[in-house]
Each structure stands twice: as structure tokens, then as C-alpha cells.
Design a protein around this motif. Structure first.
Motif, short mmCIF file in Angstrom:
data_model
loop_
_atom_site.label_atom_id
_atom_site.label_comp_id
_atom_site.label_asym_id
_atom_site.label_seq_id
_atom_site.Cartn_x
_atom_site.Cartn_y
_atom_site.Cartn_z
N SER B 90 62.79 30.48 2.62
CA SER B 90 64.13 30.10 3.09
C SER B 90 64.21 30.23 4.60
O SER B 90 64.91 29.47 5.26
N GLN B 91 63.49 31.19 5.13
CA GLN B 91 63.51 31.35 6.58
C GLN B 91 62.75 30.22 7.27
O GLN B 91 63.19 29.72 8.30
N ASP B 92 61.64 29.83 6.68
CA ASP B 92 60.91 28.69 7.23
C ASP B 92 61.84 27.48 7.23
O ASP B 92 61.92 26.71 8.17
N PHE B 93 62.53 27.36 6.11
CA PHE B 93 63.44 26.25 5.91
C PHE B 93 64.54 26.28 6.97
O PHE B 93 64.87 25.27 7.58
N ARG B 94 65.07 27.46 7.16
CA ARG B 94 66.14 27.60 8.13
C ARG B 94 65.67 27.24 9.53
O ARG B 94 66.40 26.63 10.30
N ALA B 95 64.46 27.60 9.85
CA ALA B 95 63.92 27.29 11.17
C ALA B 95 63.90 25.77 11.38
O ALA B 95 64.28 25.27 12.43
N GLU B 96 63.50 25.06 10.35
CA GLU B 96 63.46 23.61 10.48
C GLU B 96 64.86 23.03 10.59
O GLU B 96 65.10 22.04 11.27
N LEU B 97 65.78 23.68 9.89
CA LEU B 97 67.17 23.24 9.96
C LEU B 97 67.71 23.39 11.36
O LEU B 97 68.40 22.51 11.87
N ASP B 98 67.40 24.53 11.96
CA ASP B 98 67.87 24.78 13.32
C ASP B 98 67.34 23.71 14.26
O ASP B 98 68.07 23.19 15.10
N GLU B 99 66.09 23.40 14.09
CA GLU B 99 65.46 22.39 14.92
C GLU B 99 66.19 21.05 14.75
O GLU B 99 66.47 20.34 15.71
N GLN B 100 66.48 20.76 13.50
CA GLN B 100 67.14 19.50 13.15
C GLN B 100 68.53 19.41 13.77
O GLN B 100 68.91 18.41 14.36
N ILE B 101 69.27 20.50 13.66
CA ILE B 101 70.62 20.53 14.22
C ILE B 101 70.55 20.42 15.74
O ILE B 101 71.34 19.72 16.36
N ALA B 102 69.57 21.10 16.32
CA ALA B 102 69.42 21.06 17.78
C ALA B 102 69.11 19.64 18.25
O ALA B 102 69.67 19.17 19.23
N ALA B 103 68.22 18.97 17.52
CA ALA B 103 67.85 17.61 17.91
C ALA B 103 69.06 16.69 17.84
O ALA B 103 69.29 15.86 18.72
#
Lengths: 154, 154
Positions: B90-103
Motif C-alpha cells: 500500500s505504501q508503494d502504491f501510495r508513492a505512485e499516487l503521490d507522483e500521479q497527483i503531483a504530475a
DNA sequence: CCTTGATCTAAAGTTAGCTTTAGGAATTAG
DNA sequence: CTAATTCCTAAAGCTAACTTTAGATCAAGG
């Protein structure tokens, strides 16, 4: 021949970077409405370059063509859109973007709660609350936040 | 008969809210790998409920099934995933989410610059700079930020 | 005028993510 | 044991957003 304000589909393709076939498809979807010359070939307005550019940008943000067509519907139809018209529609667009980013962020924050417990369980996790999720859907693109009803088989 | 730790596809469907056909499709995509009983019917593990729940959540965030399969690949294969395993993924997932939101946010901010001038012009607008856009693509889902090459027709 | 190159239309193909349909078997309820 | 469920597979269908293909016409250059 291309008159002063008229351009061919090939020229439009070069100016926007779109494929000719994509532009023809966009016409079937009501995103552009070119006229025809004597020989039956499409003649676009130079302002269609900006129009299709807007389509491309909105797509980058995950908007569907249907949604984009709605946005474009806010442009004046009787005359060529001015810079001011575009600024207006861009602001509407930005508002939807903000909503979309906010929804994504809210969902992410809910996920945070679940990381702590590691549950990811239908009964306990906030992310699974149907109403909760439905509430987050808002105006975002379907495939960004999901929008299908869960239908049982048979 | 459903043994202690084995459940049928129908039961899994009820517990997750997914359609039976969807679960079978997910199997073809390598997202779950049920065994078969003597009669040839699928027997899932109770832990597959959580597994498919994760799939559903990730989909809400716009992840493709391919991407989700990769994420799931980080779970241990030799044993049933623990809460800790799920918290990790879930943390890996969250990291990708953060990246996505940032982009998404960066792209939105660029749009802001364009609202001011109302240009939306290929030559001048930052949103149209090919390299610029390519740089923003990152790890986000394809249909969120777009990822197709622009190929000319013919 | 004649040859390229650009366009045209209509229809079929493509990918993702599933659902639906058809025709059988396996399970379960009574 | 039997009827009603549930499940199985394979193949076809569906939506979005396009591309590809085929065969024909239009336009531009020499």
C-alpha cells in the motif's frame, strides 16, 4: 487551394500534431465542424488549430471526448472565439481540474488510513464504503475515478 | 463444498462486489490464480478477497490491470500475505499516487500560465512543448496523462 | 496533360476491460 | 434422487478512441 482563412485537413494535422484520421474522427464526434470545398474536401478555419489544441490538452488530463465537447459548447458559435473566450473556457476547465485533483487527494488520504491498519477489508476500510466512494466521483473522468455499477452476472 | 479456507467464485463475487465474469477475466490477466476442485470448479483462498479488493481500489485511482499486476507481484508468493505485506504494498502504491497527483498538479499549473494569455497556441504554450509533456508522463496511468505517440496517417 | 500526393467514404480492426450468450457439467437444496 | 443453482469454456459483443485498409476522387506541380 487554401484560402486565407481556410486550411486543409493535412495542414491542420501538421499544425496540431494530430493524425488526419483522428481529426476526421473528431468531426464525427462533433468536436470540429469543417465546411467542404467544391470538390468535397474539408476546409477548416485557422481557429480550429486552437480548438483541437484544447482537445489535446483536455485529453491529457483524462477528459473524455464527450466531456470535452461539452466544454467546447461554451464557446460562442456565431463568431470565431477570441482570446478572451478561450481564457474563459480555460478557467472552467481549470475548475474541473481542481475538483479532480482534490478528489484524487481525498481518496489518497483515505488510503493512508488503511495503510496504518493494513486491513483493505471490505467491512472496515473507508475506501470500500459505497456511498463514500460514490461521493468522491464528482465530475472527474470516468476512468480516473471509476463510474460503473457493479452488476451481478446472469 | 467450500472448505475452511477455500471459497467458490460466487462467494468471492459476493464478498468483493465484483461480477463473476470480472473475476474470471482477472484470472486470465494474472491477477488471481485459483486452484480447481475435483469437478473443475475454481477454489479461491479467503485472502483473495483482500487481493481483489486491492485491485478494485487501484482501479479507482486509474491504474491499469497490467500496472496492478506488477504491484501485486511485490507480495510474497510462497505464503499468504500478512497485514504487514499489505501495508508495504500500500505504501508503494501510495508513492505512485503521490507522483500521479503531483504530475497532474504540475500540468494544471502550466495551464494557469496559458489562461493568462489565452493563447493555447502550439508555438507558444508550455503545455505543447513535446519534451515538457513527455517529462510529465512519469509513472501515472496511461489514460490519465496520455502516452500515445502521434503517428501521421498513411 | 499527366503524374504524384492529398483526400474521401465506408467498413473493419485494435486495446482495455469486461459482459453476454450458448451449451454443458457440477453442486446443492429438499 | 431430482430440480434448481452454480459453474465451466469458448466465442462473440460492447465502449472509447482511434487506426488501417480499400478503392476512388481531387488537387497541385512540371
Amino acid at each position: 487551394m487554401e484560402r486565407r482563412n481556410e486550411i486543409s485537413i493535412g495542414t491542420l494535422a501538421k499544425r496540431t500534431g494530430l493524425a488526419v484520421s483522428a481529426i476526421r474522427y473528431y468531426e464525427t464526434q462533433g468536436l470540429v465542424a469543417p465546411e467542404r470545398n467544391a470538390g468535397g474536401q474539408r476546409r477548416f478555419l485557422r481557429s480550429d488549430i486552437r480548438r483541437l489544441s484544447f482537445v489535446m490538452i483536455a485529453q491529457k488530463f483524462g477528459f473524455t471526448l464527450d466531456r470535452i465537447r461539452d466544454l467546447l459548447g461554451r464557446l460562442p458559435q456565431s463568431r470565431t472565439p477570441t482570446a478572451k473566450d478561450w481564457a474563459g473556457i480555460s478557467q472552467d476547465f481549470r475548475a474541473e481540474l481542481d475538483e479532480q485533483i482534490a478528489a484524487l487527494t481525498r481518496l489518497r488520504d483515505k488510503l493512508d488510513g488503511c495503510i496504518g491498519c493494513g486491513c483493505l477489508s471490505l467491512d472496515r476500510c473507508a475506501l470500500y464504503n459505497p456511498d463514500d466512494i460514490a461521493a468522491e466521483k464528482g465530475a472527474g473522468p470516468r476512468y480516473l475515478l471509476g463510474d460503473e455499477a457493479v452488476r451481478p452476472e446472469g
